[in-house]
Design a protein around this motif. Structure first.
Motif, PDB file in Angstrom:
ATOM      1  N   TRP A 146       0.860  -1.119   0.101  1.00  0.00           N
ATOM      2  CA  TRP A 146      -0.102  -0.160   0.039  1.00  0.00           C
ATOM      3  C   TRP A 146       0.725   1.400  -0.202  1.00  0.00           C
ATOM      4  O   TRP A 146       0.255   2.370  -0.603  1.00  0.00           O
ATOM      5  N   VAL A 147       1.767   1.208   0.758  1.00  0.00           N
ATOM      6  CA  VAL A 147       2.875   2.349   0.903  1.00  0.00           C
ATOM      7  C   VAL A 147       3.945   2.506   0.143  1.00  0.00           C
ATOM      8  O   VAL A 147       4.279   1.334  -0.523  1.00  0.00           O
ATOM      9  N   ARG A 148       4.336   3.609  -0.318  1.00  0.00           N
ATOM     10  CA  ARG A 148       5.627   3.698  -1.133  1.00  0.00           C
ATOM     11  C   ARG A 148       6.851   3.113  -0.239  1.00  0.00           C
ATOM     12  O   ARG A 148       7.634   2.788  -0.809  1.00  0.00           O
ATOM     13  N   ALA A 149       6.931   3.593   1.000  1.00  0.00           N
ATOM     14  CA  ALA A 149       8.183   3.243   1.778  1.00  0.00           C
ATOM     15  C   ALA A 149       7.587   2.811   2.986  1.00  0.00           C
ATOM     16  O   ALA A 149       6.893   3.664   3.672  1.00  0.00           O
ATOM     17  N   LEU A 150       8.104   1.700   3.365  1.00  0.00           N
ATOM     18  CA  LEU A 150       7.779   1.088   4.843  1.00  0.00           C
ATOM     19  C   LEU A 150       8.810   1.424   5.630  1.00  0.00           C
ATOM     20  O   LEU A 150       9.992   1.462   5.630  1.00  0.00           O
ATOM     21  N   GLU A 151       8.411   2.223   6.610  1.00  0.00           N
ATOM     22  CA  GLU A 151       9.055   2.815   7.780  1.00  0.00           C
ATOM     23  C   GLU A 151       9.352   2.051   8.836  1.00  0.00           C
ATOM     24  O   GLU A 151       8.584   1.980   9.851  1.00  0.00           O
ATOM     25  N   PRO A 152      10.595   1.206   9.055  1.00  0.00           N
ATOM     26  CA  PRO A 152      10.611   0.397  10.318  1.00  0.00           C
ATOM     27  C   PRO A 152      10.585   1.012  11.674  1.00  0.00           C
ATOM     28  O   PRO A 152      10.072   0.256  12.250  1.00  0.00           O
ATOM     29  N   HIS A 153      11.154   2.080  11.706  1.00  0.00           N
ATOM     30  CA  HIS A 153      10.888   2.781  12.820  1.00  0.00           C
ATOM     31  C   HIS A 153       9.467   3.012  13.631  1.00  0.00           C
ATOM     32  O   HIS A 153       9.351   3.085  14.600  1.00  0.00           O
TER      33      HIS A 153
END
Length: 657
Positions: A66-73
């Motif tokens: 769904w998202v352009r970039a998965l933010e691990p934090h």
């Protein structure tokens, strides 16, 4: 790893604890109770219960689509607050976030939506059977604008009151998979039509009972559609809503979901239309005044600074040069914002020694158009091209002059929205901008900054040429309009402003001998349309609308000739034409009376200009400025008129009988 089976980080921690204790703990017993060592791009699910761990793993896999970039934090922060939860399906999980950041809340909502969708699918409940749908689960996409936006969320279709219409909307969104923008507009249109049909005795629940009159009532509802603040939508937006709704009806009929809908509930293109609103005749236009543009130019050094697109992707000097170049091209060429940001990297050509801009008209799908530009504009583009070659940017934008600055962007070039945002940020940070004119106390008016946006510079470009006397057909080519009627809209001047200009110039009308011959504004307006180089007071010619002049084009030798300062450019242009004609006559060895007549006309018209300039020079500077402004208004009004200005026919002599 070392001999104890620990990583270096935990080995050092274990050794430090062993030295501090009298009875060292074996590494195998110490390690299970220690937190994991994670890098900035890592997260783990180990602290979660087994069921929640599997749910989170599945949800993260779905969310990654769904998202352009998965933010691990962000995920790491959410997981740390879910260690005491049992399942992601619990709606109270959001309350577990202490001092939640908006990004963390949105991340948790995405994880919960993915888990619920998976549970529904496992339970045999399809999306087409649900009244509350999640656009993220459907995989609806934004239009490729290149701008990051908040992900679409859950939509309650129960605002559409009729079950059959709600079912048609569900089937369309789950099978056609439109963009989120198209769905939002179609959903809005459907709610408008649904509210109208609900006024029937059966609340519109029986699709077979609908008639042509119901379709007409729905169209009337779109005609009267208004915003939340009560102001009406533009006619183009209302036409779009109307089209979206009936496209949904047509889709349902093609797919068989609306087989029960009465055939009389249909749109007739001839009757069910929303007419284009006639522009207010007092509407001056959306052009940014030239005086305001000059004020903007003095602050170009601050454009592109601050929190604009690219602040983390390229150096500040390159970002400033990027936006500065886009602004200059926007200001000097009058192209649409999308046409600016999508310029090719090699958009310059030289034609007969003059620079030419190559651009694409996306609106009319006419590509590789050519526009003459000034040398200064071309130099600004070349300066950016040289700087652009030194930057390391995503490869997908190699062929564009203004490429996207991040690989996460959908579009290969910068979005026009980013250009708009940068202009808004820049304009809001500038000192007060002054508009034209003064208030009742003589103070300079403050210009409304909300009127500064990319498309307004296109209006400014057109009106700049209109005020300079550019013929309508030439401006049509410069604007690349298909119809000259569209170009003439840029010549529109308010009646109030035109009347003020007429009243101002009526006191500065000269006669053939250079003497002031003032008249009423009404009489001046009648004469101002008679001949191309000034006014004419000859009664029969005025009555014929300038078509009964027996001495065509020889106005300077006529006793009824009444020029005013607004005609100075036209007179100068005519003098140049007469001089060219005289040189041609001399080259042709024409008879002497031909060249003598041309010389006499040149002398007469030059005398008119000299006397008028002398008169203007005797006036105060403030009054000269007002006269020039009034002259600009009238020249613009005459350029946009459809009536014929040139007296191309002579008066027919009366029958001597």
């Amino acid at each position: 790893m070392n001999s104890s089976g620990l990583c270096n980080y935990h080995w050092r921690a274990w050794r430090a604890e062993c030295r501090s204790r009298a009875d060292p703990v074996p590494a195998a017993q110490w390690a299970p109770h220690q937190p994991l060592y994670l890098l900035a791009h890592q997260f783990h699910l180990a602290p979660l219960p087994q069921l929640l761990r599997w749910e989170a793993l599945y949800a993260v896999q779905q969310m990654d689509q769904w998202v352009r970039a998965l933010e691990p934090h962000w995920i790491r922060g959410v997981i740390s607050h879910l260690t005491t939860a049992d399942t992601l399906l619990d709606a109270t999980n959001t309350a577990r976030l202490t001092k939640p950041h908006q990004a963390a809340v949105r991340t948790l909502e995405n994880l919960q939506s993915a888990a619920r969708a998976g549970y529904s699918e496992f339970s045999g409940i399809t999306l087409i059977d649900q009244d509350v749908i999640d656009l993220r689960v459907l995989g609806l996409r934004h239009s490729a604008s290149g701008k990051r936006r908040q992900l679409p969320g859950r939509v309650d279709l129960r605002t559409v009151r009729q079950p059959w219409l709600r079912q048609a909307l569900r089937h369309w969104v789950t099978t056609a998979r439109p963009t989120t923008e198209d769905f939002k507009r179609t959903f809005h249109a459907t709610t408008i039509a649904s509210a109208t049909l609900a006024q029937r005795a059966d609340a519109g629940d029986d699709p077979a009972a609908l008639t042509f009159a119901d379709a007409t009532l729905a169209v009337d509802a779109f005609r009267a559609a208004r915003k939340r603040d009560g102001t009406p939508y533009s006619s183009s937006f209302r036409r779009s809503l109307l089209g979206m709704f009936f496209q949904l009806i047509a889709y349902g009929r093609r797919c068989g979901t609306l087989d029960d809908l009465a055939g009389t509930f249909t749109r007739v293109p001839v009757e069910h239309v929303i007419s284009v609103e006639e522009p207010n005749e007092d509407f001056i236009g959306k052009a940014i005044p030239e005086s305001v543009i000059r004020q903007l130019d003095t602050h170009l050094d601050t454009l592109g600074t601050g929190n604009t697109y690219g602040c983390r992707d390229i150096a500040p000097d390159a970002r400033h040069l990027l936006y500065r170049t886009m602004y200059i091209v926007l200001r000097d060429t009058g192209r649409r914002p999308l046409e600016i940001v999508s310029l090719a990297r090699d958009c310059l050509e030289n034609h007969n020694g003059q620079p030419t801009l190559i651009w694409d008209n996306h609106k009319r799908k006419r590509h590789r158009r050519r526009l003459p530009i000034t040398t200064s504009t071309a130099d600004a583009i070349r300066t950016w091209q040289a700087r652009r070659d030194q930057l390391h940017l995503p490869a997908k934008g190699d062929r564009f002059l203004f490429p996207s600055l991040t690989p996460l962007s959908d579009a290969p070039h910068i979005s026009s929205t980013y250009l708009s945002d940068a202009l808004r940020l820049w304009a809001d940070a500038l000192p007060p901008l002054h508009a034209e004119g003064t208030d009742s106390k003589g103070q300079r008016l403050i210009f409304d900054r909300s009127l500064i946006y990319p498309y307004a510079f296109r209006h400014s470009y057109a009106q700049r040429h209109a005020d300079a006397g550019t013929p309508v057909d030439v401006l049509r080519e410069l604007m690349d309009h298909k119809s000259i009627a569209m170009t003439q809209r840029y010549y529109t001047v308010s009646l109030k402003r035109k009347s003020e200009a007429v009243a101002k110039l009526s006191a500065h009308v000269l006669d053939q001998h250079g003497h002031l011959s003032p008249s009423s504004s009404t009489a001046y307006e009648m004469r101002s349309v008679a001949v191309p180089y000034g006014g004419c007071t000859e009664p029969s010619n005025v009555k014929a609308g300038g078509q009964a002049c027996p001495i065509r084009f020889q106005c300077a030798g006529c006793g009824f000739y009444r020029p005013d300062p607004s005609y100075l450019p036209a007179i100068e242009h005519h003098i140049n034409e007469l001089r060219a004609d005289r040189e041609t006559a001399l080259a042709m060895s024409a008879a002497e009376f031909v060249t003598t007549a041309l010389t006499a006309q040149i002398t007469a018209y030059q005398r008119v200009i000299d006397r008028m300039n002398t008169h203007l020079a005797s006036l105060p500077a403030s009054e000269r400025v007002q006269i020039e402004e009034a002259s600009t208004v009238l020249r613009k009004a005459r350029a946009g008129d459809n009536h014929t200005l040139l007296p191309l026919t002579t008066a027919r002599p009366k029958d001597p009988r």
